[in-house]
Design a protein around this motif. Structure first.
Motif, PDB file in Angstrom:
ATOM      1  N   MET A 155      45.102  34.172  -1.712  1.00 23.85           N
ATOM      2  CA  MET A 155      45.967  35.182  -1.363  1.00 23.85           C
ATOM      3  C   MET A 155      46.764  35.567  -2.627  1.00 23.85           C
ATOM      4  N   GLU A 156      47.000  34.729  -3.544  1.00 27.28           N
ATOM      5  CA  GLU A 156      47.560  34.880  -4.773  1.00 27.28           C
ATOM      6  C   GLU A 156      46.683  35.845  -5.595  1.00 27.28           C
ATOM      7  N   THR A 157      45.430  35.254  -5.708  1.00 30.18           N
ATOM      8  CA  THR A 157      44.348  36.119  -6.408  1.00 30.18           C
ATOM      9  C   THR A 157      44.349  37.440  -5.837  1.00 30.18           C
ATOM     10  N   ALA A 158      44.337  37.850  -4.638  1.00 34.68           N
ATOM     11  CA  ALA A 158      44.002  39.032  -4.078  1.00 34.68           C
ATOM     12  C   ALA A 158      44.957  39.969  -4.664  1.00 34.68           C
ATOM     13  N   ILE A 159      46.153  39.633  -4.785  1.00 36.14           N
ATOM     14  CA  ILE A 159      47.451  40.325  -5.251  1.00 36.14           C
ATOM     15  C   ILE A 159      47.134  40.713  -6.841  1.00 36.14           C
TER      16      ILE A 159
END
Length: 331
Positions: free
Chosen positions: A206-210
């Protein structure tokens, strides 16, 4: 409070002055039905002095008002995670943004360079009406401790605040509701976990997507999650027998957890099985200045019932939708 009662007017002199100032500051053309109350004061059922669970608990030989227990509501995602709250006195509000920036390219002598124009968009906010109402008997008003009108006002404020907060995640964008993160088509594709609980790799995803969208910035980055997910993550090892769990305590911030190194909040406003990550300062909540509070002592006067209605105009949304992503429990 009976607004026609001179004693009540004296007792509520400060509140009446605040409402009078709010009326002077009101600049919209919206018709005012009752008394204007600043949004900062955000506060259907009938309370009677005779019925159990309907007000009788407030009338007794001895009632210790200092120990009155308010209804427990969901933790506030908006306020605690750092959402941007605005007061607005005009009509609709548009917050422009650049969705895709210009690009630069290298050129060789005598050859034209490639150019691209920025793509613009906007978060358009329009007043959406939110109402909470309740009623109580005049007998209860004069015989209760603590004062029932104070309790009612606080509960109406809590109901409105809880509805706004739930709309941040779950707002449908239909039937007069704001559009929440779950229904914002401009957000990145939600991540569906492989199981009912996320793995540490899925939390990091989820962090990587942002980060991939170049939006991993700001001081209000953090996770919010459904309490059932939080309970499971507190007992889920990050790997295999590491002794470290997905959701751990956040030193110095009571009520917060830590997830993947970021502040994390448990709130039932998320809805079952939902988790969100993002820069919460990009969540804009706009109030059209004031809460309209109407105290109706006439409609049910023969029954001795006072009806109180609170109304506020509000809208919300993600100014930069790609600053947020949703994670959802799998099968």
């Amino acid at each position: 409070m009976d607004p026609a009662n001179p004693r009540a007017q004296r007792d509520a002199a400060l509140e009446m002055d605040i409402c009078a100032e709010a009326a002077e500051r009101q600049q919209s053309n919206r018709a005012i039905r009752g008394t204007l109350v600043p949004v900062e004061a955000l506060l259907t059922r009938t309370l009677t002095a005779g019925g159990a669970t309907a007000g009788a608990e407030l009338v007794g030989t001895v009632v210790d008002g200092s120990r009155f227990a308010e209804f427990l509501r969901a933790r506030s995602i908006g306020m605690l995670m750092g959402a941007t709250v605005m007061d607005w006195s005009g009509s609709n509000l548009s917050l422009p943004r650049i969705d895709t920036g210009s690009s630069a390219g290298w050129v060789t002598e005598g050859n034209p360079g490639s150019v691209s124009d920025p793509v613009t968009g906007a978060l358009n906010l329009t007043p959406k009406t939110l109402i909470a109402t309740t009623s109580y008997t005049k007998k209860l008003l004069v015989s209760s401790s603590p004062q029932v009108d104070q309790i009612v006002n606080q509960d109406l404020a809590g109901a409105i605040a809880a509805a706004v907060d739930a709309a941040i995640i779950q707002g449908s964008g239909a039937s007069g509701q704001p559009t929440g993160l779950l229904n914002d088509s401009l957000l990145p594709t939600p991540i569906t976990f492989a199981a009912a609980l996320p793995t540490f790799a899925e939390v990091v995803e989820m962090e990587t997507a942002i980060d991939t969208a170049d939006n991993l910035t700001g001081s209000a980055l953090g996770y919010v999650a459904d309490p059932a997910l939080v309970g499971g993550m507190k007992t889920t090892d990050k790997g295999t027998d590491t002794g470290s769990f997905l959701w751990e305590g956040y030193p110095g911030r009571p009520g917060f957890g830590m997830l993947n190194g970021y502040p994390a909040l448990s709130s039932s406003s998320c809805g079952t099985g939902n988790m969100a990550f993002g820069n919460w300062a990009e969540m804009y909540i706009c109030f059209w200045l004031f809460l309209d509070l109407t105290v109706d002592i006439f409609s049910q006067a023969k029954s001795g019932i006072v009806e109180v209605t609170a109304q506020v105009e509000v809208d919300l949304g993600a100014r930069r939708p790609k600053s947020f992503i949703i994670g959802q429990a799998g099968p």
